[in-house]
Design a protein around this motif. Sequence first.
Motif, PDB file in Angstrom:
ATOM      1  N   LYS A  81     -17.223  49.512   1.713  1.00  0.00           N
ATOM      2  CA  LYS A  81     -16.431  50.006   0.594  1.00  0.00           C
ATOM      3  C   LYS A  81     -15.683  51.284   0.974  1.00  0.00           C
ATOM      4  O   LYS A  81     -14.539  51.488   0.562  1.00  0.00           O
ATOM      5  N   ARG A  82     -16.295  52.120   1.779  1.00  0.00           N
ATOM      6  CA  ARG A  82     -15.617  53.338   2.258  1.00  0.00           C
ATOM      7  C   ARG A  82     -14.431  52.985   3.144  1.00  0.00           C
ATOM      8  O   ARG A  82     -13.379  53.615   3.070  1.00  0.00           O
ATOM      9  N   TYR A  83     -14.620  51.981   4.002  1.00  0.00           N
ATOM     10  CA  TYR A  83     -13.529  51.542   4.875  1.00  0.00           C
ATOM     11  C   TYR A  83     -12.371  50.987   4.048  1.00  0.00           C
ATOM     12  O   TYR A  83     -11.204  51.286   4.315  1.00  0.00           O
ATOM     13  N   LEU A  84     -12.690  50.175   3.043  1.00  0.00           N
ATOM     14  CA  LEU A  84     -11.647  49.599   2.191  1.00  0.00           C
ATOM     15  C   LEU A  84     -10.909  50.691   1.430  1.00  0.00           C
ATOM     16  O   LEU A  84      -9.685  50.642   1.283  1.00  0.00           O
ATOM     17  N   ILE A  89      -7.176  49.427   0.287  1.00  0.00           N
ATOM     18  CA  ILE A  89      -7.209  48.016  -0.104  1.00  0.00           C
ATOM     19  C   ILE A  89      -8.438  47.717  -0.954  1.00  0.00           C
ATOM     20  O   ILE A  89      -8.744  46.569  -1.223  1.00  0.00           O
ATOM     21  N   ARG A  90      -9.112  48.753  -1.411  1.00  0.00           N
ATOM     22  CA  ARG A  90     -10.311  48.601  -2.237  1.00  0.00           C
ATOM     23  C   ARG A  90      -9.981  47.965  -3.584  1.00  0.00           C
ATOM     24  O   ARG A  90     -10.814  47.291  -4.186  1.00  0.00           O
ATOM     25  N   ASP A  91      -8.773  48.141  -4.083  1.00  0.00           N
ATOM     26  CA  ASP A  91      -8.395  47.604  -5.384  1.00  0.00           C
ATOM     27  C   ASP A  91      -8.214  46.091  -5.371  1.00  0.00           C
ATOM     28  O   ASP A  91      -8.198  45.467  -6.429  1.00  0.00           O
ATOM     29  N   TRP A  92      -8.080  45.490  -4.192  1.00  0.00           N
ATOM     30  CA  TRP A  92      -7.809  44.052  -4.099  1.00  0.00           C
ATOM     31  C   TRP A  92      -8.933  43.257  -3.463  1.00  0.00           C
ATOM     32  O   TRP A  92      -9.002  42.055  -3.623  1.00  0.00           O
TER      33      TRP A  92
END
Length: 120
Positions: A81-84, A89-92
Amino acid sequence: MAPITTKKSKAAKKFVVDVSAPVENGVFDQEGYVKYLVEHIKVEGIVGNLGDEISVTAEGSKVVVVSNTKFSGKYLKYLTKRYLKKNQIRDWIRFVAVKQNQYQLQFYSVAEDEEEEDEE
């Protein structure tokens, strides 16, 4: 006299993350993800102290983390999640558990109802 016992070695834990969906769309960089995990996994409180205890490899469209030491799926989820979030791109994309120690990166599903309301 106490019986002589040998120290049992822990069985290696194997975590598999399937990143095929985002990689096929060209949104996700698998090599960058593997590099990020190698650089940020903590062993005994020290970042990047993997040694022979933890190995992170990319096999096809899957990332495999093999651990001989204390390592949890929650920690892998946290790092993913940290990488995203870092790559915006965490929102998608979300991190989903498929089975025990098997995970998958999936796109959030867009409801059909929202598209119909926009047309009206």
